[in-house]
Design a protein around this motif. Structure first.
Motif, PDB file in Angstrom:
ATOM      1  N   LEU A  11       0.865  -1.188   0.000  1.00 17.85           N
ATOM      2  CA  LEU A  11       0.000   0.000   0.000  1.00 17.85           C
ATOM      3  C   LEU A  11       0.894   1.228   0.000  1.00 17.85           C
ATOM      4  O   LEU A  11       1.729   1.389   0.896  1.00 17.85           O
ATOM      5  CB  LEU A  11      -0.923  -0.004   1.214  1.00 17.85           C
ATOM      6  N   VAL A  12       0.723   2.085  -1.009  1.00 18.52           N
ATOM      7  CA  VAL A  12       1.549   3.285  -1.157  1.00 18.52           C
ATOM      8  C   VAL A  12       0.672   4.518  -1.025  1.00 18.52           C
ATOM      9  O   VAL A  12      -0.230   4.739  -1.835  1.00 18.52           O
ATOM     10  CB  VAL A  12       2.268   3.305  -2.524  1.00 18.52           C
ATOM     11  N   THR A  13       0.929   5.338  -0.010  1.00 15.64           N
ATOM     12  CA  THR A  13       0.198   6.596   0.120  1.00 15.64           C
ATOM     13  C   THR A  13       0.920   7.677  -0.683  1.00 15.64           C
ATOM     14  O   THR A  13       2.123   7.597  -0.927  1.00 15.64           O
ATOM     15  CB  THR A  13       0.074   7.038   1.587  1.00 15.64           C
ATOM     16  N   THR A  37      -3.019   4.850  -3.211  1.00 21.04           N
ATOM     17  CA  THR A  37      -3.933   5.818  -2.611  1.00 21.04           C
ATOM     18  C   THR A  37      -3.331   7.212  -2.624  1.00 21.04           C
ATOM     19  O   THR A  37      -2.116   7.397  -2.489  1.00 21.04           O
ATOM     20  CB  THR A  37      -4.315   5.403  -1.172  1.00 21.04           C
ATOM     21  N   ALA A  38      -4.191   8.190  -2.821  1.00 20.52           N
ATOM     22  CA  ALA A  38      -3.859   9.615  -2.811  1.00 20.52           C
ATOM     23  C   ALA A  38      -5.182  10.352  -2.991  1.00 20.52           C
ATOM     24  O   ALA A  38      -6.251   9.733  -3.077  1.00 20.52           O
ATOM     25  CB  ALA A  38      -2.874   9.972  -3.926  1.00 20.52           C
ATOM     26  N   ARG A  39      -5.132  11.674  -3.073  1.00 21.00           N
ATOM     27  CA  ARG A  39      -6.359  12.447  -3.253  1.00 21.00           C
ATOM     28  C   ARG A  39      -6.849  12.441  -4.690  1.00 21.00           C
ATOM     29  O   ARG A  39      -8.044  12.448  -4.951  1.00 21.00           O
ATOM     30  CB  ARG A  39      -6.138  13.896  -2.806  1.00 21.00           C
ATOM     31  N   ARG A  40      -5.929  12.437  -5.644  1.00 21.43           N
ATOM     32  CA  ARG A  40      -6.279  12.664  -7.043  1.00 21.43           C
ATOM     33  C   ARG A  40      -6.597  11.350  -7.756  1.00 21.43           C
ATOM     34  O   ARG A  40      -5.700  10.637  -8.200  1.00 21.43           O
ATOM     35  CB  ARG A  40      -5.148  13.424  -7.732  1.00 21.43           C
ATOM     36  N   LEU A  41      -7.878  11.048  -7.859  1.00 26.88           N
ATOM     37  CA  LEU A  41      -8.322   9.778  -8.417  1.00 26.88           C
ATOM     38  C   LEU A  41      -7.882   9.615  -9.865  1.00 26.88           C
ATOM     39  O   LEU A  41      -7.496   8.511 -10.282  1.00 26.88           O
ATOM     40  CB  LEU A  41      -9.846   9.675  -8.316  1.00 26.88           C
ATOM     41  N   ASP A  42      -7.939  10.684 -10.655  1.00 28.80           N
ATOM     42  CA  ASP A  42      -7.592  10.562 -12.071  1.00 28.80           C
ATOM     43  C   ASP A  42      -6.141  10.117 -12.245  1.00 28.80           C
ATOM     44  O   ASP A  42      -5.838   9.268 -13.096  1.00 28.80           O
ATOM     45  CB  ASP A  42      -7.854  11.881 -12.810  1.00 28.80           C
ATOM     46  N   ARG A  43      -5.259  10.661 -11.420  1.00 32.71           N
ATOM     47  CA  ARG A  43      -3.847  10.275 -11.519  1.00 32.71           C
ATOM     48  C   ARG A  43      -3.637   8.837 -11.050  1.00 32.71           C
ATOM     49  O   ARG A  43      -2.820   8.101 -11.614  1.00 32.71           O
ATOM     50  CB  ARG A  43      -2.978  11.230 -10.705  1.00 32.71           C
ATOM     51  N   LEU A  44      -4.335   8.453 -10.010  1.00 36.35           N
ATOM     52  CA  LEU A  44      -4.218   7.076  -9.525  1.00 36.35           C
ATOM     53  C   LEU A  44      -4.685   6.094 -10.592  1.00 36.35           C
ATOM     54  O   LEU A  44      -4.058   5.047 -10.812  1.00 36.35           O
ATOM     55  CB  LEU A  44      -5.045   6.891  -8.254  1.00 36.35           C
ATOM     56  N   GLU A  45      -5.784   6.422 -11.242  1.00 35.24           N
ATOM     57  CA  GLU A  45      -6.308   5.529 -12.267  1.00 35.24           C
ATOM     58  C   GLU A  45      -5.358   5.437 -13.460  1.00 35.24           C
ATOM     59  O   GLU A  45      -5.189   4.353 -14.046  1.00 35.24           O
ATOM     60  CB  GLU A  45      -7.694   5.998 -12.708  1.00 35.24           C
ATOM     61  N   ALA A  46      -4.713   6.553 -13.800  1.00 41.57           N
ATOM     62  CA  ALA A  46      -3.732   6.525 -14.898  1.00 41.57           C
ATOM     63  C   ALA A  46      -2.537   5.659 -14.515  1.00 41.57           C
ATOM     64  O   ALA A  46      -2.017   4.884 -15.344  1.00 41.57           O
ATOM     65  CB  ALA A  46      -3.288   7.947 -15.230  1.00 41.57           C
ATOM     66  N   ALA A  49      -3.519   2.038 -14.611  1.00 35.73           N
ATOM     67  CA  ALA A  49      -3.594   1.556 -15.992  1.00 35.73           C
ATOM     68  C   ALA A  49      -2.202   1.212 -16.512  1.00 35.73           C
ATOM     69  O   ALA A  49      -2.017   0.234 -17.243  1.00 35.73           O
ATOM     70  CB  ALA A  49      -4.255   2.607 -16.879  1.00 35.73           C
ATOM     71  N   GLU A  50      -1.210   2.025 -16.109  1.00 39.28           N
ATOM     72  CA  GLU A  50       0.179   1.771 -16.519  1.00 39.28           C
ATOM     73  C   GLU A  50       0.733   0.518 -15.846  1.00 39.28           C
ATOM     74  O   GLU A  50       1.271  -0.378 -16.502  1.00 39.28           O
ATOM     75  CB  GLU A  50       1.041   2.980 -16.154  1.00 39.28           C
ATOM     76  N   LEU A  51       0.596   0.447 -14.520  1.00 44.11           N
ATOM     77  CA  LEU A  51       1.230  -0.632 -13.765  1.00 44.11           C
ATOM     78  C   LEU A  51       0.406  -1.908 -13.759  1.00 44.11           C
ATOM     79  O   LEU A  51       0.933  -2.995 -13.478  1.00 44.11           O
ATOM     80  CB  LEU A  51       1.488  -0.170 -12.326  1.00 44.11           C
ATOM     81  N   GLY A  52      -0.898  -1.775 -14.084  1.00 47.52           N
ATOM     82  CA  GLY A  52      -1.753  -2.947 -14.127  1.00 47.52           C
ATOM     83  C   GLY A  52      -1.358  -3.947 -15.197  1.00 47.52           C
ATOM     84  O   GLY A  52      -1.813  -5.095 -15.180  1.00 47.52           O
ATOM     85  N   LYS A  53      -0.507  -3.546 -16.124  1.00 45.66           N
ATOM     86  CA  LYS A  53       0.016  -4.475 -17.119  1.00 45.66           C
ATOM     87  C   LYS A  53       1.071  -5.405 -16.508  1.00 45.66           C
ATOM     88  O   LYS A  53       1.410  -6.436 -17.100  1.00 45.66           O
ATOM     89  CB  LYS A  53       0.628  -3.693 -18.286  1.00 45.66           C
ATOM     90  N   GLN A  54       1.586  -5.003 -15.329  1.00 46.80           N
ATOM     91  CA  GLN A  54       2.631  -5.788 -14.665  1.00 46.80           C
ATOM     92  C   GLN A  54       2.124  -6.530 -13.433  1.00 46.80           C
ATOM     93  O   GLN A  54       2.510  -7.682 -13.197  1.00 46.80           O
ATOM     94  CB  GLN A  54       3.786  -4.853 -14.241  1.00 46.80           C
ATOM     95  N   VAL A  55       1.291  -5.855 -12.636  1.00 48.27           N
ATOM     96  CA  VAL A  55       0.841  -6.429 -11.362  1.00 48.27           C
ATOM     97  C   VAL A  55      -0.612  -6.031 -11.102  1.00 48.27           C
ATOM     98  O   VAL A  55      -1.103  -5.044 -11.656  1.00 48.27           O
ATOM     99  CB  VAL A  55       1.710  -5.925 -10.176  1.00 48.27           C
ATOM    100  N   PRO A  56      -1.311  -6.775 -10.236  1.00 46.24           N
ATOM    101  CA  PRO A  56      -2.655  -6.349  -9.831  1.00 46.24           C
ATOM    102  C   PRO A  56      -2.590  -5.009  -9.100  1.00 46.24           C
ATOM    103  O   PRO A  56      -1.718  -4.795  -8.252  1.00 46.24           O
ATOM    104  CB  PRO A  56      -3.111  -7.466  -8.888  1.00 46.24           C
ATOM    105  N   CYS A  57      -3.509  -4.109  -9.424  1.00 45.82           N
ATOM    106  CA  CYS A  57      -3.547  -2.782  -8.801  1.00 45.82           C
ATOM    107  C   CYS A  57      -4.956  -2.481  -8.300  1.00 45.82           C
ATOM    108  O   CYS A  57      -5.935  -2.682  -9.021  1.00 45.82           O
ATOM    109  CB  CYS A  57      -3.145  -1.691  -9.794  1.00 45.82           C
ATOM    110  N   THR A  58      -5.026  -1.973  -7.069  1.00 53.89           N
ATOM    111  CA  THR A  58      -6.280  -1.499  -6.501  1.00 53.89           C
ATOM    112  C   THR A  58      -6.138  -0.015  -6.213  1.00 53.89           C
ATOM    113  O   THR A  58      -5.150   0.409  -5.599  1.00 53.89           O
ATOM    114  CB  THR A  58      -6.617  -2.251  -5.196  1.00 53.89           C
ATOM    115  N   VAL A  59      -7.106   0.782  -6.641  1.00 54.71           N
ATOM    116  CA  VAL A  59      -7.086   2.228  -6.446  1.00 54.71           C
ATOM    117  C   VAL A  59      -8.093   2.612  -5.366  1.00 54.71           C
ATOM    118  O   VAL A  59      -9.274   2.249  -5.459  1.00 54.71           O
ATOM    119  CB  VAL A  59      -7.410   2.967  -7.758  1.00 54.71           C
TER     120      VAL A  59
END
Length: 268
Positions: A11-13, A37-46, A49-59
């Motif tokens: 988990l990365v804040t 996790t962070a405040r800016r959902l759009d950036r987290l989702e981007a 999308a980038e890292l989800g090609k390598q590992v499971p990601c939860t936003v």
């Protein structure tokens, strides 16, 4: 790649920018599933999308200035069956200027983000790590927590000094139970942090040789916590500054740093 609750996650804040983003990338490179996790959902989702090609990601978007945020994050990961065996407390908050130049709400928010949320998240996630007999906690502190105080950004160095001591004490308590805790102490790092707090023009005048990229800081930080180092100051120049601050007489160290502080601190 869809989330895999059965796999241990990091988990990365503050994952939406700077060191936090690059710590997430470093763990993804190592095959570690992520909770971002962070405040800016759009950036987290981007980023997902980038890292989800390598590992499971939860936003999970959250504002750690809200005292309820740590409990909410914990409840969400618990509800999804996600075991967090790596906690990266990276979320930042800078308040430039002298202490009385900001209102109390701003200072209270900075303490909540930099200090209270770190202690709270650690208190929530550490028990399961100790029960499993393995875990890592990486606390992103700062060189500012190791050098003499200067005028301006009044609470920043103080909270980072606390974070370093907290990390060192916690490591002594938990290492025997399989959990390693590291205080990462970067100096000047190329991120948008200085843009957000309005200090870009000042810090850009500092020598380029003392700067590191956020990717390099992230790599060193992850290597440090994975190898069980308790504290890491990144970069040769920063190690030298930390060493001089430790061994020079206090009055001389304070005077030397104060003479240069106007180059990187707003004390107005």
């Amino acid at each position: 790649m869809p989330p895999s609750p059965s796999l241990p996650h990091a988990l990365v804040t503050g994952a939406s920018s700077g060191i936090g983003t690059d710590i997430a990338r470093e763990y993804a490179r190592r095959g570690k599933p992520l909770v971002l996790t962070a405040r800016r959902l759009d950036r987290l989702e981007a980023l997902a999308a980038e890292l989800g090609k390598q590992v499971p990601c939860t936003v999970l978007a959250a504002d750690l200035a809200d005292p309820a945020a740590p409990e909410a994050l914990f409840a969400q990961t618990l509800g999804r069956g996600i075991f967090v065996d790596t906690l990266v407390n990276n979320a930042g908050f800078g308040v430039p200027g002298r202490y009385l130049s900001a209102d109390w709400k701003t200072h209270a928010d900075s303490i909540q983000v930099l200090l209270t949320s770190v202690a709270h998240l650690t208190h929530l996630y550490l028990p399961a790590m100790e029960a499993a007999g393995r875990g890592r906690i990486l606390n992103v502190a700062s060189l500012a927590g190791l050098v003499p105080a200067t005028a301006g950004h009044t609470l920043y160095g103080a909270t980072k000094a606390w974070l370093i001591r907290f990390s060192e004490t916690l490591d002594q308590e938990s290492r025997g139970r399989g959990v390693y805790v590291t205080a990462l102490c970067p100096g000047m790092t190329y991120t948008e942090f200085h843009d957000v707090n309005g200090m870009r023009e000042k810090v850009s005048k500092l020598p380029k040789g003392i700067w590191l990229t956020s990717a390099e800081v992230a790599r060193q930080g992850v290597e440090a916590v994975e190898s069980g180092r308790v504290r890491l100051v990144t970069g040769r120049s920063n190690k030298l500054i930390a060493g001089l601050s430790k061994y020079l007489p206090d009055a001389l160290a304070r005077a030397l740093l104060a003479s240069k502080a106007k180059d990187f601190r707003d004390a107005d």
